[in-house]
Design an enzyme around this catalytic site. Sequence first.
Site, PDB file in Angstrom:
ATOM      1  N   CYS A  67       0.829  -1.211   0.000  1.00 54.35           N
ATOM      2  CA  CYS A  67       0.000   0.000   0.000  1.00 54.35           C
ATOM      3  C   CYS A  67       0.861   1.258   0.000  1.00 54.35           C
ATOM      4  O   CYS A  67       1.375   1.674   1.043  1.00 54.35           O
ATOM      5  CB  CYS A  67      -0.920  -0.018   1.223  1.00 54.35           C
ATOM      6  SG  CYS A  67      -1.908   1.466   1.376  1.00 54.35           S
ATOM      7  N   CYS A 127      -0.393   4.093   2.175  1.00 51.71           N
ATOM      8  CA  CYS A 127      -0.190   3.898   3.618  1.00 51.71           C
ATOM      9  C   CYS A 127       1.277   4.125   3.990  1.00 51.71           C
ATOM     10  O   CYS A 127       1.575   4.719   5.013  1.00 51.71           O
ATOM     11  CB  CYS A 127      -0.552   2.478   4.039  1.00 51.71           C
ATOM     12  SG  CYS A 127      -2.066   1.847   3.332  1.00 51.71           S
ATOM     13  N   ASP A 128       2.195   3.618   3.169  1.00 54.35           N
ATOM     14  CA  ASP A 128       3.593   3.531   3.588  1.00 54.35           C
ATOM     15  C   ASP A 128       4.572   4.389   2.789  1.00 54.35           C
ATOM     16  O   ASP A 128       5.749   4.493   3.156  1.00 54.35           O
ATOM     17  CB  ASP A 128       4.067   2.064   3.503  1.00 54.35           C
ATOM     18  CG  ASP A 128       3.219   1.148   4.377  1.00 54.35           C
ATOM     19  OD1 ASP A 128       2.738   1.625   5.417  1.00 54.35           O
ATOM     20  OD2 ASP A 128       3.031  -0.024   4.014  1.00 54.35           O
TER      21      ASP A 128
END
Length: 336
Positions: free
Chosen positions: A143, A146-147
């Site tokens: 992701c 997300c990261d």
Amino acid sequence: MIVTEQTPDQVHDVVIIGSGPAGYTAAVYMARANLNPIILTGSVTAGGELMNTTEVENFPGFPEGIMGPDLMMNMEQQARRFGADIRHEDATELLLDQPIKQITTGAGDVLHSRAVVLATGSAYRELGVPGEKALSGHGVSWCATCDGFFFREQNIAVVGGGDSAMEEALFLTKFASKVTVLHRRGELRASQIMADRAKANEKIEFIWNTEVAEVQGEGKVSRLLLRDTTTGEPSSLDVTGVFVAIGHDPRTELFKDQITLTEEGTAWVEGRTSRTSLPGVFAAGDVLDPTYRQAITAAGSGCVAALDVEHWLADTLNSEAAKVPTPPTNTAPVPS
Ligand code: NAP
């Protein structure tokens, strides 16, 4: 609602499992049809995959695009507005092969329902190579939204040749100094517009006909061992992160032993309907779709499921009503 002696005290009309575009669309339609749907959204990731997406440019009605999480919040609010019972809980066990289905939630509650809509979506596919699992969260990610932030000014890799891989790679150029896309073939599967954008980005480089053989690193990713898919030639690439974007598998763990699946592992449905192999069990969204897997097709599929449930419930309740014995009328002759 008709509750017979054999059925539990509270029998719901319909429980929807899953909260992507399919689940929420089904909830909007069914709530507007006064079916009082319960939707189990999942305890951690309500909203499905679009919660991990950045801008959605191809969902009709948003000419300027909309952020994935905003789109899902809108869908949730729309379902709530019509009275859908939205519960941020998981379904942990299902008993589907019976007239009144049983749904156990993560909180230990047991719901009883005449109909169930399976809208569980799909899950990120893994490479299945050594080091991937061990270094997950330590440089291996699925992701970018997300990261990606953690990879400022770093060299990272994206694996895959589809739209997801292009989207991840483009997003990651906001942070990384260089993004190398590793694709196992010599041409992309991604749509032309996404491919063109990725190819035009100076920070993105492509390595063709290459697969990852191993993810290496002490505590965090430092290198990928690669293999040429045409010659078998090994090579390596020094990166501090790798984003795996090689597609998804339908999420059927909860019910794969109870309903029929297709060869692709998706829920089998009858023709263009949402009816699965069990009466009263319907499927919607990515869990039944090995081909299109778009937010808009999932939403459309949720609408199909809602209409199918509505008709099925009407038929079922009518036939149950017909079975309820009518009190005998006293036709015996009155004694004179
Ligand atoms: P996808 O289209 O199925 O592409 C998966 C890619 O991963 C393919 O290039 C495939 O290679 C590769 N791959 C699969 N297994 C692999 C493995 N074990 N090792 C290495 N590579 C592997 O999946 P997706 O990109 O997630 O897209 C899914 C659907 O969502 C598509 O319909 C897509 O259009 C849509 N989508 C749209 C957008 C957008 O419009 N913005 C964004 C994301 C997704 P091969 O090509 O060799 O098979």
